[in-house]
Scaffold this motif. Structure first.
Motif, PDB file in Angstrom:
ATOM      1  N   ILE A 271       0.825  -1.212   0.000  1.00  0.00           N
ATOM      2  CA  ILE A 271       0.000   0.000   0.000  1.00  0.00           C
ATOM      3  C   ILE A 271       0.853   1.254   0.000  1.00  0.00           C
ATOM      4  CG2 ILE A 271      -1.587   1.382   1.417  1.00  0.00           C
ATOM      5  CD1 ILE A 271      -2.948  -1.266   2.196  1.00  0.00           C
ATOM      6  N   PHE A 272       1.853   1.328   0.882  1.00  0.00           N
ATOM      7  CA  PHE A 272       2.639   2.556   0.970  1.00  0.00           C
ATOM      8  C   PHE A 272       3.602   2.699  -0.206  1.00  0.00           C
ATOM      9  CE2 PHE A 272       0.939   2.476   5.265  1.00  0.00           C
ATOM     10  CZ  PHE A 272       0.514   3.795   5.358  1.00  0.00           C
ATOM     11  N   SER A 273       4.015   1.604  -0.833  1.00  0.00           N
ATOM     12  CA  SER A 273       4.801   1.715  -2.073  1.00  0.00           C
ATOM     13  C   SER A 273       3.944   2.319  -3.180  1.00  0.00           C
ATOM     14  CB  SER A 273       5.303   0.333  -2.513  1.00  0.00           C
ATOM     15  OG  SER A 273       6.243  -0.176  -1.617  1.00  0.00           O
ATOM     16  N   ILE A 274       2.721   1.829  -3.318  1.00  0.00           N
ATOM     17  CA  ILE A 274       1.816   2.355  -4.344  1.00  0.00           C
ATOM     18  C   ILE A 274       1.508   3.827  -4.089  1.00  0.00           C
ATOM     19  CG2 ILE A 274      -0.556   2.204  -5.228  1.00  0.00           C
ATOM     20  CD1 ILE A 274      -0.300  -0.882  -4.826  1.00  0.00           C
ATOM     21  N   LEU A 275       1.213   4.187  -2.837  1.00  0.00           N
ATOM     22  CA  LEU A 275       0.910   5.584  -2.516  1.00  0.00           C
ATOM     23  C   LEU A 275       2.097   6.508  -2.788  1.00  0.00           C
ATOM     24  CD1 LEU A 275      -1.137   5.163   0.786  1.00  0.00           C
ATOM     25  CD2 LEU A 275      -1.995   5.917  -1.440  1.00  0.00           C
ATOM     26  N   GLY A 276       3.309   6.065  -2.428  1.00  0.00           N
ATOM     27  CA  GLY A 276       4.499   6.875  -2.684  1.00  0.00           C
ATOM     28  C   GLY A 276       4.740   7.083  -4.167  1.00  0.00           C
ATOM     29  N   ILE A 277       4.601   6.025  -4.950  1.00  0.00           N
ATOM     30  CA  ILE A 277       4.776   6.123  -6.403  1.00  0.00           C
ATOM     31  C   ILE A 277       3.703   7.020  -7.005  1.00  0.00           C
ATOM     32  CG2 ILE A 277       4.658   4.796  -8.560  1.00  0.00           C
ATOM     33  CD1 ILE A 277       5.983   2.461  -6.928  1.00  0.00           C
ATOM     34  N   LEU A 278       2.457   6.873  -6.532  1.00  0.00           N
ATOM     35  CA  LEU A 278       1.359   7.706  -7.011  1.00  0.00           C
ATOM     36  C   LEU A 278       1.634   9.179  -6.736  1.00  0.00           C
ATOM     37  CD1 LEU A 278      -1.557   7.852  -8.160  1.00  0.00           C
ATOM     38  CD2 LEU A 278      -2.348   7.704  -5.802  1.00  0.00           C
ATOM     39  N   MET A 279       2.084   9.513  -5.523  1.00  0.00           N
ATOM     40  CA  MET A 279       2.367  10.909  -5.191  1.00  0.00           C
ATOM     41  C   MET A 279       3.543  11.452  -6.000  1.00  0.00           C
ATOM     42  SD  MET A 279       0.170  12.347  -3.417  1.00  0.00           S
ATOM     43  CE  MET A 279       1.074  13.868  -3.431  1.00  0.00           C
ATOM     44  N   ALA A 280       4.590  10.642  -6.176  1.00  0.00           N
ATOM     45  CA  ALA A 280       5.735  11.087  -6.983  1.00  0.00           C
ATOM     46  C   ALA A 280       5.297  11.368  -8.416  1.00  0.00           C
ATOM     47  CB  ALA A 280       6.844  10.041  -6.940  1.00  0.00           C
ATOM     48  N   ALA A 281       4.462  10.502  -8.981  1.00  0.00           N
ATOM     49  CA  ALA A 281       3.963  10.697 -10.344  1.00  0.00           C
ATOM     50  C   ALA A 281       3.076  11.944 -10.425  1.00  0.00           C
ATOM     51  CB  ALA A 281       3.192   9.461 -10.805  1.00  0.00           C
ATOM     52  N   LEU A 282       2.221  12.134  -9.425  1.00  0.00           N
ATOM     53  CA  LEU A 282       1.325  13.296  -9.416  1.00  0.00           C
ATOM     54  C   LEU A 282       2.108  14.605  -9.322  1.00  0.00           C
ATOM     55  CD1 LEU A 282      -1.573  14.422  -9.335  1.00  0.00           C
ATOM     56  CD2 LEU A 282      -1.477  14.153  -6.842  1.00  0.00           C
ATOM     57  N   VAL A 283       3.092  14.657  -8.437  1.00  0.00           N
ATOM     58  CA  VAL A 283       3.903  15.873  -8.296  1.00  0.00           C
ATOM     59  C   VAL A 283       4.688  16.129  -9.577  1.00  0.00           C
ATOM     60  CG1 VAL A 283       5.879  16.872  -7.065  1.00  0.00           C
ATOM     61  CG2 VAL A 283       4.015  15.801  -5.781  1.00  0.00           C
ATOM     62  N   THR A 284       5.282  15.096 -10.153  1.00  0.00           N
ATOM     63  CA  THR A 284       6.038  15.245 -11.402  1.00  0.00           C
ATOM     64  C   THR A 284       5.127  15.746 -12.524  1.00  0.00           C
ATOM     65  OG1 THR A 284       7.532  13.471 -10.736  1.00  0.00           O
ATOM     66  CG2 THR A 284       7.497  14.039 -13.077  1.00  0.00           C
ATOM     67  N   TYR A 285       3.962  15.146 -12.671  1.00  0.00           N
ATOM     68  CA  TYR A 285       3.001  15.569 -13.694  1.00  0.00           C
ATOM     69  C   TYR A 285       2.596  17.026 -13.494  1.00  0.00           C
ATOM     70  CZ  TYR A 285      -1.400  16.067 -16.200  1.00  0.00           C
ATOM     71  OH  TYR A 285      -2.404  16.523 -17.009  1.00  0.00           O
ATOM     72  N   THR A 286       2.311  17.412 -12.263  1.00  0.00           N
ATOM     73  CA  THR A 286       1.877  18.775 -11.979  1.00  0.00           C
ATOM     74  C   THR A 286       2.970  19.787 -12.279  1.00  0.00           C
ATOM     75  OG1 THR A 286       0.392  17.928 -10.267  1.00  0.00           O
ATOM     76  CG2 THR A 286       0.876  20.269 -10.209  1.00  0.00           C
ATOM     77  N   VAL A 287       4.202  19.469 -11.926  1.00  0.00           N
ATOM     78  CA  VAL A 287       5.323  20.381 -12.217  1.00  0.00           C
ATOM     79  C   VAL A 287       5.519  20.511 -13.724  1.00  0.00           C
ATOM     80  CG1 VAL A 287       7.833  20.640 -12.036  1.00  0.00           C
ATOM     81  CG2 VAL A 287       6.491  20.081 -10.009  1.00  0.00           C
ATOM     82  N   ILE A 288       5.390  19.401 -14.454  1.00  0.00           N
ATOM     83  CA  ILE A 288       5.573  19.440 -15.912  1.00  0.00           C
ATOM     84  C   ILE A 288       4.455  20.243 -16.588  1.00  0.00           C
ATOM     85  CG2 ILE A 288       5.525  18.015 -18.011  1.00  0.00           C
ATOM     86  CD1 ILE A 288       7.036  15.865 -16.376  1.00  0.00           C
ATOM     87  N   THR A 289       3.213  20.029 -16.161  1.00  0.00           N
ATOM     88  CA  THR A 289       2.085  20.670 -16.839  1.00  0.00           C
ATOM     89  C   THR A 289       1.754  22.071 -16.320  1.00  0.00           C
ATOM     90  OG1 THR A 289       0.495  19.602 -15.350  1.00  0.00           O
ATOM     91  CG2 THR A 289       1.007  18.477 -17.433  1.00  0.00           C
TER      92      THR A 289
END
Length: 188
Positions: free
Chosen positions: A77-95
């Motif tokens: 669960i916490f691996s998935i949540l960490g990866i999800l947050m990293a992807a979300l932050v990266t996407y938001t910074v890019i867009t």
């Protein structure tokens, strides 16, 4: 998610767990502080011979016999949540770019940041309790401040990887000395 998971573990029944989780979702760090204070008031003077933080973190009743490994479930669960947050932050910074713009500095942003840092403080207390040296605790706290939930999830996964899947999940909450019955060492 971290505080909600701890509350579900700590509470004795599902009704009080649901009550506190809803409050945590709606009111954030105000509920975190209220919950911690209420649990501190439950610590009796007879329990003060133990580490008070251990008493705060752990359930005081017996856990039911487990049918699956909560350590493995937590890792997942916490691996998935960490990866999800990293992807979300990266996407938001890019867009959308970096968040350091005047148009984003609203009263709600200030309230969100204060809420965030109060929760970071509560997690930092646990990190200092868990870590064997001040240096590693300070590094983790700096990462928590800079990267928030990404670091929180990463820290939990790292700690879960150090616990055997057969161990009870409460070993995640204790420092390395208290989980083996040894008095905590002075941190240097």
């Amino acid at each position: 998610m971290v505080f909600q998971t701890w509350v579900v573990y700590k509470e004795g029944n599902w009704i009080s767990s649901i009550f506190w989780v809803v409050l945590l979702i709606c009111l954030g760090s105000a509920t975190t502080c209220a919950y911690i204070v209420s649990k501190l008031f439950e610590i009796t003077s007879s329990g003060l011979s133990q580490n008070p933080l251990d008493l705060l973190l752990l359930r005081q009743d017996n856990l039911p016999e487990r049918k699956c490994s909560f350590v493995v479930i937590g890792r997942t669960i916490f691996s998935i949540l960490g990866i999800l947050m990293a992807a979300l932050v990266t996407y938001t910074v890019i867009t959308d770019g970096l968040p350091f713009r005047k148009d984003l500095l609203t009263p709600w942003m200030a309230a969100t940041l204060i809420d965030f840092y109060i929760n970071i403080f509560a997690i930092s207390v646990w990190v200092v309790h868990r870590e064997s040296t001040w240096i590693s605790a300070v590094i983790w706290i700096c990462l928590l401040i800079c990267f928030g939930s990404i670091t929180t999830c990463g820290y939990i996964v790292v700690q879960l990887l150090q616990v055997s899947y057969q161990d009870p999940v409460y070993h995640l909450l204790l420092n390395s000395h208290s989980k083996y019955g040894i008095a905590p060492l002075q941190k240097i």
